[in-house]
Structure formats: C-alpha cells, structure tokens
Design a protein around this motif. Structure first.
Motif, mmCIF file in Angstrom:
data_model
loop_
_atom_site.group_PDB
_atom_site.id
_atom_site.type_symbol
_atom_site.label_atom_id
_atom_site.label_comp_id
_atom_site.label_asym_id
_atom_site.label_seq_id
_atom_site.Cartn_x
_atom_site.Cartn_y
_atom_site.Cartn_z
ATOM 1 N N ALA A 42 0.836 -1.199 0.000
ATOM 2 C CA ALA A 42 0.000 0.000 0.000
ATOM 3 C C ALA A 42 0.872 1.250 0.000
ATOM 4 N N ALA A 43 0.326 2.331 -0.562
ATOM 5 C CA ALA A 43 1.058 3.594 -0.617
ATOM 6 C C ALA A 43 0.849 4.433 0.630
ATOM 7 N N GLY A 44 -0.191 4.126 1.387
ATOM 8 C CA GLY A 44 -0.496 4.882 2.594
ATOM 9 C C GLY A 44 -1.827 4.424 3.155
ATOM 10 N N VAL A 45 -2.245 5.047 4.249
ATOM 11 C CA VAL A 45 -3.516 4.686 4.875
ATOM 12 C C VAL A 45 -4.350 5.932 5.112
ATOM 13 N N MET A 46 -5.655 5.742 5.233
ATOM 14 C CA MET A 46 -6.570 6.841 5.522
ATOM 15 C C MET A 46 -7.199 6.632 6.887
ATOM 16 N N ILE A 47 -7.237 7.705 7.667
ATOM 17 C CA ILE A 47 -7.768 7.640 9.029
ATOM 18 C C ILE A 47 -8.799 8.740 9.227
ATOM 19 N N ALA A 48 -10.002 8.350 9.637
ATOM 20 C CA ALA A 48 -11.054 9.293 9.992
ATOM 21 C C ALA A 48 -11.151 9.375 11.506
ATOM 22 N N PRO A 49 -11.469 10.532 12.059
ATOM 23 C CA PRO A 49 -11.623 10.644 13.503
ATOM 24 C C PRO A 49 -12.912 9.984 13.965
ATOM 25 N N PRO A 50 -12.937 9.389 15.161
ATOM 26 C CA PRO A 50 -14.181 8.817 15.675
ATOM 27 C C PRO A 50 -15.165 9.906 16.072
ATOM 28 N N SER A 51 -16.433 9.585 16.007
ATOM 29 C CA SER A 51 -17.470 10.588 16.262
ATOM 30 C C SER A 51 -17.505 11.068 17.699
ATOM 31 N N SER A 52 -16.784 10.405 18.594
ATOM 32 C CA SER A 52 -16.802 10.783 20.008
ATOM 33 C C SER A 52 -15.967 12.024 20.306
ATOM 34 N N LEU A 53 -15.134 12.452 19.382
ATOM 35 C CA LEU A 53 -14.263 13.608 19.626
ATOM 36 C C LEU A 53 -15.082 14.895 19.608
ATOM 37 N N ARG A 54 -14.792 15.765 20.566
ATOM 38 C CA ARG A 54 -15.583 16.993 20.696
ATOM 39 C C ARG A 54 -14.749 18.274 20.616
ATOM 40 N N THR A 55 -13.535 18.269 21.101
ATOM 41 C CA THR A 55 -12.748 19.499 21.153
ATOM 42 C C THR A 55 -11.592 19.439 20.173
ATOM 43 N N ASP A 56 -11.042 20.605 19.869
ATOM 44 C CA ASP A 56 -9.892 20.673 18.968
ATOM 45 C C ASP A 56 -8.722 19.864 19.516
ATOM 46 N N ASP A 57 -8.469 19.994 20.806
ATOM 47 C CA ASP A 57 -7.343 19.274 21.405
ATOM 48 C C ASP A 57 -7.542 17.758 21.323
ATOM 49 N N GLN A 58 -8.783 17.308 21.483
ATOM 50 C CA GLN A 58 -9.057 15.872 21.363
ATOM 51 C C GLN A 58 -8.763 15.378 19.952
ATOM 52 N N ILE A 59 -9.143 16.157 18.962
ATOM 53 C CA ILE A 59 -8.909 15.762 17.571
ATOM 54 C C ILE A 59 -7.413 15.689 17.275
ATOM 55 N N VAL A 60 -6.687 16.725 17.677
ATOM 56 C CA VAL A 60 -5.234 16.749 17.449
ATOM 57 C C VAL A 60 -4.566 15.598 18.193
ATOM 58 N N GLY A 61 -4.995 15.358 19.429
ATOM 59 C CA GLY A 61 -4.417 14.269 20.217
ATOM 60 C C GLY A 61 -4.722 12.907 19.633
ATOM 61 N N TYR A 62 -5.912 12.771 19.042
ATOM 62 C CA TYR A 62 -6.279 11.487 18.448
ATOM 63 C C TYR A 62 -5.340 11.134 17.306
ATOM 64 N N TYR A 63 -5.086 12.071 16.423
ATOM 65 C CA TYR A 63 -4.197 11.773 15.296
ATOM 66 C C TYR A 63 -2.772 11.486 15.766
ATOM 67 N N ALA A 64 -2.334 12.182 16.810
ATOM 68 C CA ALA A 64 -1.008 11.883 17.358
ATOM 69 C C ALA A 64 -0.955 10.451 17.876
ATOM 70 N N GLY A 65 -2.008 10.032 18.562
ATOM 71 C CA GLY A 65 -2.052 8.670 19.092
ATOM 72 C C GLY A 65 -2.149 7.625 18.010
ATOM 73 N N ALA A 66 -2.937 7.911 16.977
ATOM 74 C CA ALA A 66 -3.081 6.961 15.873
ATOM 75 C C ALA A 66 -1.759 6.761 15.140
ATOM 76 N N ILE A 67 -1.058 7.843 14.898
ATOM 77 C CA ILE A 67 0.214 7.755 14.185
ATOM 78 C C ILE A 67 1.268 7.059 15.038
#
Length: 315
Positions: free
Chosen positions: A104-129
């Motif tokens: 594969a050339a890469g992967v796609m990641i969508a945020p889960p619907s439970s995220l509510r704040t900007d910091d949660q979204i940014v933190g989620y991608y950091a954790g996923a990576i």
C-alpha cells in the motif's frame, strides 16, 4: 515495503474510492474486484482507495478486509490507499501494517465521532500515528457530515505541522470551498507545509474545488473517467470545457448523493457499465426500487447527451 511509491504531498489526480464487490449472497466477488481494479486504471485514475466508507469496510471481517486490500494492491500499477479507521488503535495497526507490507502507498484515518474538542482531535491523530508507526503516510479524512467531527482549518494545520507523516487531506466538508482557500493560504504564508488535497462528496463540487486549489478527487462516482477528465481540463486551464463535462453529469451526481441509497446507485451504474457482476451490498444495506432504477436509467440517457461514455451502456 513492496509496491508503488509511498504517498506524498505531490499526489494529484483521481484516487477513486473502490466499492467492495459482492455476490448476491454476500460473498466477496474476486473476479469483479479484479475487473474493477483494471477499469480504474484504464479510466485514468492515478490512485485507488480501498476500504473507505463506501467500501462497506465495517461489514467486513478483518481477514476479508486485508484480503481485499491486498488483492487490489497486487493487481494495481497505481498507488493504493487503504482505509484503516477503527474504534481502537490496536485494530487500526492490525490492518495498517500488513497493508503497507503488501505494498500500500499509505492509509486513511477518519476521527471517531466521540471527539468533541480541537485538542481531542489533534491528540487522536497523534495517538493513531504513534500506534501505526510514523513511517506510514497518512490521509486525514475530514467528513463532518457523516462523522460529526468538525475540523477547522486551524486544527488541520495543527495536525499537519505536528505529524510529518500526514501528507494528504481528504476534504469532504460541505460547504468547504473556503476551507480549501484558507488551507492553501496557510501554505502560501508558510504557516503550514504543503499537503495534497483531494476532495470527496461524490465529486459534487469538484469543478470549483479544483479552482480553489484542490489537487483532484478522492471519491467513488461511477464515472471516474469523467472525474479524471475534469481534473485534467481544470489543470490545463480549460475552464469552460471542464464545467461543460461536469455539468453533463451533475444530475446523476446529485441523485447519487442521496443518503442511504447513494452506494446502491453507484453499484447499479457500475453494474450497468459491466464492471460489477452484481450491485449487491452486504447486509444491512440499501437497495433500489424498480422506480429508482428507472430514474437512474433515464438520467444515464440524459448524461449521454454530453458524454458518449454513458450512451454505451446496454439497455
């Protein structure tokens, strides 16, 4: 990692979202998968995205999902992005690493619907990576209409700046033209490094998205060859030709955007085009009534007035 080159910020064109072909009884249709992969390459697509939302990924067992992604990767001579969104990071990693090992050339990641704040979204991608590995190129999927998570341009910039492996945005906000302009503005003023921006929403706004600075489309409209032509014409500066071709398809694009039956429309047209043997979805899934099929057939005759490809379909 074998396969095509790794995804990077220069990616452009059409990365078509691949539906998952099924037999009428719900089994994965491998022959249609191969035929579909070949068709996408012949249609001028520059990449393929497997296991996206319209690929019915949540209905697949892990082994099935990996088998489908691997089959497409090994047959395609163009880059393949694999959707690995999952409720937990362990499941995400369990699909991402083998898919990359398969080429594969890469992967796609969508945020889960439970995220509510900007910091949660940014933190989620950091954790996923961190979970999948920073060596894997990542596509950020921004689809608030379906997921319910709103990522402002500022949040996207934070994610991109903090994570060098994030090289592409799948832009599906609606309305979203101003978001594209703002993100390109961040790049122009040096506050965000360049990323590829490919747009979704069935291609519904592709004509103007290209003019706002998008690099192409990442969507699954049943005429990806048309999408590829619109992207090419736009990049050549042939504005009227791009809009004329797009406008010929707009009634069918609009019809396909209906909630709950959009995939059924898409699969039906791909079956009419001889790509899929069946338009079946794995249960639970929507289906078209006889009246809806007749409406799609009528729309195809309308599209054929501006694009002969639609006129080649069997009655």
């Amino acid at each position: 990692m074998p396969g095509t080159p790794m995804l990077d910020a220069s990616a452009a064109g059409v990365y078509v979202i691949a539906p998952t072909p099924f037999h009428d009884d719900g089994r994965v249709d491998e022959a249609s998968t191969d035929r579909m992969t070949d068709f996408f390459m012949e249609a001028g697509c520059t990449g393929i995205t497997a296991l996206g939302m319209m690929g019915e990924a949540p209905k697949l067992e892990h082994a099935e999902a990996l088998a489908i992604a691997t089959r497409i990767i090994r047959r395609a001579s163009i880059p393949v992005v694999v959707g690995v969104s999952a409720p937990g990071f362990a499941a995400m990693r369990a699909l991402a690493r083998p898919a990359m090992d398969a080429g594969a050339a890469g992967v796609m990641i969508a945020p889960p619907s439970s995220l509510r704040t900007d910091d949660q979204i940014v933190g989620y991608y950091a954790g996923a990576i961190e979970a999948i590995g920073a060596d894997i190129p990542v596509v950020i999927q921004d689809y608030p209409l379906a997921i319910g998570v709103v990522m402002t341009p500022g949040v996207i910039r934070r994610i991109v700046q903090a994570n060098p492996s994030c090289v592409m945005l799948k832009h599906e906000d609606w309305p979203g033209l101003e978001k594209i302009s703002q993100l390109r503005g961040f790049q122009a003023d040096g506050s965000m490094r360049p990323i590829s921006i490919l747009c979704g929403n069935g291609g519904l706004f592709l004509d103007f998205e290209m003019e706002r600075g998008a690099d192409g489309a990442m969507t699954g409209y049943a005429f990806p060859d048309m999408l590829a032509d619109v992207v090419r014409l736009s990049r050549e500066g042939r504005r009227d030709a791009a809009h004329d071709l797009f406008d010929a398809h707009l009634p069918l694009i609009r019809y396909e955007q209906q909630p709950n039956i959009g995939l059924a429309v898409r699969k039906y047209v791909l079956k009419r085009r001889g790509i899929l043997a069946s338009d079946a979805q794995r249960k639970p899934g929507g289906s078209l009534s006889a009246a809806a099929r007749a409406e799609v057939d009528y729309l195809l005759t309308r599209v054929a007035r501006g694009d002969a490809r639609a006129g080649k379909l069997a009655a």
